[in-house]
Every structure is written in structure tokens, then in C-alpha cells.
Scaffold this motif. Structure first.
Motif, mmCIF file in Angstrom:
data_model
loop_
_atom_site.group_PDB
_atom_site.id
_atom_site.type_symbol
_atom_site.label_atom_id
_atom_site.label_comp_id
_atom_site.label_asym_id
_atom_site.label_seq_id
_atom_site.Cartn_x
_atom_site.Cartn_y
_atom_site.Cartn_z
ATOM 1 N N LEU A 98 0.847 -1.200 0.000
ATOM 2 C CA LEU A 98 0.000 0.000 0.000
ATOM 3 C C LEU A 98 0.877 1.241 0.000
ATOM 4 O O LEU A 98 0.625 2.194 -0.749
ATOM 5 N N ARG A 99 1.902 1.236 0.827
ATOM 6 C CA ARG A 99 2.784 2.397 0.893
ATOM 7 C C ARG A 99 3.488 2.624 -0.440
ATOM 8 O O ARG A 99 3.623 3.766 -0.889
ATOM 9 N N VAL A 100 3.921 1.543 -1.098
ATOM 10 C CA VAL A 100 4.573 1.669 -2.404
ATOM 11 C C VAL A 100 3.612 2.264 -3.436
ATOM 12 O O VAL A 100 3.974 3.161 -4.200
ATOM 13 N N ALA A 101 2.378 1.766 -3.465
ATOM 14 C CA ALA A 101 1.396 2.273 -4.438
ATOM 15 C C ALA A 101 1.138 3.758 -4.229
ATOM 16 O O ALA A 101 1.027 4.523 -5.199
ATOM 17 N N LEU A 102 1.058 4.182 -2.979
ATOM 18 C CA LEU A 102 0.820 5.599 -2.694
ATOM 19 C C LEU A 102 2.040 6.447 -3.050
ATOM 20 O O LEU A 102 1.901 7.578 -3.523
ATOM 21 N N ARG A 103 3.218 5.905 -2.868
ATOM 22 C CA ARG A 103 4.426 6.634 -3.273
ATOM 23 C C ARG A 103 4.494 6.776 -4.787
ATOM 24 O O ARG A 103 4.922 7.815 -5.309
ATOM 25 N N ARG A 104 4.087 5.746 -5.490
ATOM 26 C CA ARG A 104 4.079 5.820 -6.949
ATOM 27 C C ARG A 104 3.062 6.866 -7.429
ATOM 28 O O ARG A 104 3.335 7.609 -8.389
ATOM 29 N N LEU A 105 1.918 6.927 -6.767
ATOM 30 C CA LEU A 105 0.945 7.961 -7.103
ATOM 31 C C LEU A 105 1.532 9.351 -6.860
ATOM 32 O O LEU A 105 1.357 10.260 -7.674
ATOM 33 N N VAL A 140 19.140 10.594 -1.392
ATOM 34 C CA VAL A 140 19.513 9.807 -2.575
ATOM 35 C C VAL A 140 18.472 8.728 -2.820
ATOM 36 O O VAL A 140 18.043 8.495 -3.959
ATOM 37 N N ARG A 141 18.070 8.062 -1.769
ATOM 38 C CA ARG A 141 17.065 6.998 -1.890
ATOM 39 C C ARG A 141 15.763 7.536 -2.475
ATOM 40 O O ARG A 141 15.183 6.947 -3.393
ATOM 41 N N LYS A 142 15.289 8.654 -1.976
ATOM 42 C CA LYS A 142 14.030 9.228 -2.463
ATOM 43 C C LYS A 142 14.143 9.656 -3.922
ATOM 44 O O LYS A 142 13.223 9.416 -4.712
ATOM 45 N N SER A 143 15.264 10.281 -4.265
ATOM 46 C CA SER A 143 15.454 10.708 -5.649
ATOM 47 C C SER A 143 15.560 9.517 -6.585
ATOM 48 O O SER A 143 15.047 9.544 -7.705
ATOM 49 N N GLY A 144 16.235 8.467 -6.130
ATOM 50 C CA GLY A 144 16.356 7.269 -6.947
ATOM 51 C C GLY A 144 15.011 6.620 -7.208
ATOM 52 O O GLY A 144 14.739 6.147 -8.319
ATOM 53 N N LYS A 145 14.168 6.579 -6.186
ATOM 54 C CA LYS A 145 12.834 6.010 -6.376
ATOM 55 C C LYS A 145 12.033 6.823 -7.384
ATOM 56 O O LYS A 145 11.311 6.260 -8.217
ATOM 57 N N ARG A 146 12.158 8.133 -7.319
ATOM 58 C CA ARG A 146 11.401 8.975 -8.251
ATOM 59 C C ARG A 146 11.826 8.709 -9.695
ATOM 60 O O ARG A 146 10.974 8.559 -10.581
ATOM 61 N N VAL A 147 13.131 8.635 -9.917
ATOM 62 C CA VAL A 147 13.621 8.343 -11.275
ATOM 63 C C VAL A 147 13.115 6.985 -11.731
ATOM 64 O O VAL A 147 12.654 6.829 -12.875
ATOM 65 N N ARG A 148 13.202 6.006 -10.858
ATOM 66 C CA ARG A 148 12.744 4.659 -11.217
ATOM 67 C C ARG A 148 11.267 4.658 -11.597
ATOM 68 O O ARG A 148 10.869 4.088 -12.619
ATOM 69 N N TYR A 149 10.447 5.292 -10.783
ATOM 70 C CA TYR A 149 9.018 5.296 -11.065
ATOM 71 C C TYR A 149 8.710 6.004 -12.380
ATOM 72 O O TYR A 149 7.869 5.555 -13.161
ATOM 73 N N LEU A 150 9.410 7.110 -12.652
ATOM 74 C CA LEU A 150 9.144 7.834 -13.893
ATOM 75 C C LEU A 150 9.539 7.012 -15.113
ATOM 76 O O LEU A 150 8.840 7.029 -16.133
ATOM 77 N N ILE A 151 10.660 6.301 -15.009
ATOM 78 C CA ILE A 151 11.062 5.447 -16.127
ATOM 79 C C ILE A 151 10.045 4.331 -16.331
ATOM 80 O O ILE A 151 9.720 3.957 -17.463
#
Length: 291
Positions: free
Chosen positions: A53-60, A203-214
Motif C-alpha cells: 500500500l505504501r509503495v502504491a501511494l508513493r508511486r501515485l 539519494v534513496r528518495k530521488s532514486g525512487k522517483r527516477v525509477r518510477y518515472l522510467i
């Protein structure tokens, strides 16, 4: 139900696809996924369901960030803050799960792992209280209507906007901006002191954002190197995620030292977690140096 990290099929919309009209196709599966995990939490709140659930909300939240230039700034900020609030509600229980898992695997000095029964019952009881609070927060938030309303209002705003943007160009620009931010944070982390957990977390937060956008826009991105970037980011997330888990567990344990039967027992558990934190931090720094 695990999160689907495969690229969405935005390529099927064609070369002339517009960013505005593509939003709903990207957001709807994420909303459905978040609601499915939310429903499973009320039925059986396993650590995995809380995590997903937390992952899905972060992706949103990342998707709304991607579309930020095309949306009303104040409303976009409010929506992203809402997703963070909901993710944190699930995260409070998830943090207890991680702490319990780490303590249950603590070495007893003989080389064998300690059994989960060695974790104080008071900690498991605290986890159940956190779960009750998480459930209450998510129920009171009326997450189903909140997410559907957000999807409908944002889709309407985009589809009625007077200007249109080519999806391919828009996506490439947003990914470039996210990648630039990640590189900047990585350089800052390498220059920082070894104990600066805050910059590693950035770094972790920025990396997740790049990953999700790709993952969102991958099919329409012209750069074939994004596949390699995605694999590298997944490895980074694994390493930095484990570090973040231990850091959160140290903070949570410090706030709940009184739940242990004795001060010595609490200090022993804290020392164990600090040792794990040091190990994970060294691994994270080595990974950055190789990047």
C-alpha cells in the motif's frame, strides 16, 4: 497482490499521444492497486500488504510530481501531501514490523538466529496498537473516495487545459530533471560525512522517483539506456531501503525503550541495531562510489 513495476503500455497510445490525455491511463491502475491493498489491510494486515500500500501511494505521489508543471501548483501540492499522509499512516505499522523482524533475527552469540519468541510481547502489542491506529486513519480518510476524486479532478483539469504537450517530449524532460536531481544528491552524499543519514535518505528518495518515472514513461522514452538505469536503480533501492529500515528501527526503538523488561535488554537491542546500521551504511557508500 504485489505492485506491478512493469512499464505501463503508454506506447500503445501512439507517437502523437498527449501528456494530458495519457494521465488517466497511468493513474487508474495505481489507484486500483492502492485500493486493493487497502482492502487487504482491513481483512488481514500482513507486513507485505502494508508495504505494498505504501509503495502504491508513493508511486501515485511520483506521478503527480511528474505532471506538476501542467497542474495547479497549490492543488498538486495538496494532493501529493495527502498521498504522503496516507503512506505514512500505513508506514507506522510497517516500521514496527521491520523492527520486530530485525530483532527476531538477532544473533544470540552462538551463531544461531534468535527465535521470534525472544522478542518482548510488549513490542508485538505495540505493533497491534499501531495497526489499529493505521486502520482507523485510513478508514477516516475515506481513501476510496479520496483517490477516485483526485483522479477525476486532475484528469478533468488536464483534459480541459487549453494547451497540449506531446507525451514523448514531456516524459523525456521530466525524467531528465529527476535524473539531474539524483546525480546532484549522489554527489552531495559522497562529499558528506559518513554518518550523514539524511543525505543518503535523499539519494534513496530521488532514486525512487527516477525509477518510477522510467517505469511510467519507459515505452515512449527514446534513450535505450534507461533499461540499464532501471536495473541499477533497483539495486540501489534494495541497498538504501535496507539502510533506511534500520535507521527507522533505531529511532523507533529509542522512542520505546520502556517496553523492554530491563534497561540492559533495551540497550542490547539498540546496540545490535546500531551495528546493523553501520554495516548497511558502509554498503550504501560503497554502492555510491561505484555508481
Amino acid at each position: 497482490m504485489k505492485s506491478d513495476d512493469r512499464p505501463h503500455d503508454v506506447a500503445a497510445l501512439g507517437d502523437e499521444a498527449q501528456a494530458e490525455s495519457t494521465f488517466a491511463a497511468l493513474a487508474t491502475p495505481l489507484v486500483d492497486e492502492a485500493l486493493a491493498h487497502n482492502a487487504s489491510i482491513h481483512a488481514d494486515a500482513t507486513p507485505e500488504s502494508l508495504h505494498q500500500l505504501r509503495v502504491a501511494l508513493r508511486r501515485l505521489r511520483s506521478l503527480w510530481w511528474a505532471y506538476r508543471p501542467l497542474l495547479d501548483k497549490a492543488e498538486n501540492t495538496r494532493q501529493r501531501a495527502l498521498y504522503r499522509f496516507l503512506a505514512d499512516a500505513a508506514g507506522r505499522t510497517r516500521d514496527w514490523d521491520i523492527l520486530l523482524e530485525l530483532l527476531a533475527g538477532k544473533s544470540d552469540g552462538s551463531g544461531e538466529s534468535a527465535n521470534v519468541r525472544d522478542v518482548p510481547a510488549s513490542l508485538r502489542e505495540a505493533r497491534e496498537r499501531a495497526l489499529a491506529t493505521s486502520r482507523e486513519t485510513l478508514i477516516n480518510a475515506d481513501i476510496r473516495n479520496v483517490l477516485h476524486d483526485a483522479l477525476a479532478s486532475t484528469s478533468k483539469e488536464l483534459n480541459t487545459a487549453p494547451e497540449r504537450h506531446a507525451l514523448r517530449k514531456f516524459a523525456a524532460k521530466r525524467v531528465r530533471i529527476a535524473e539531474k536531481s539524483l546525480r546532484k544528491r549522489m554527489r552531495k552524499a559522497l562529499r558528506a560525512k559518513r554518518a550523514d543519514y539524511a543525505v543518503l535518505h535523499d539519494v534513496r528518495k530521488s532514486g525512487k522517483r527516477v525509477r518510477y518515472l522510467i517505469e511510467f514513461f519507459g515505452p515512449v522514452l527514446a534513450d535505450a539506456g534507461h533499461g540499464r538505469t532501471l536495473r541499477r536503480l533497483k539495486n540501489m533501492q534494495q541497498c538504501f531501503g535496507e539502510l533506511n529500515d534500520v535507521i527507522a528501527s533505531v529511532a523507533l526503538l529509542r522512542d520505546n525503550m520502556n517496553l523492554f523488561a530491563s534497561e540492559d535488554e533495551a540497550r542490547e537491542a539498540l546496540a545490535f541495531l546500531k551495528g546493523r546500521r553501520k554495516e548497511r551504511q558502509c554498503e550504501a557508500v560503497r554502492l555510491l562510489q561505484k555508481a
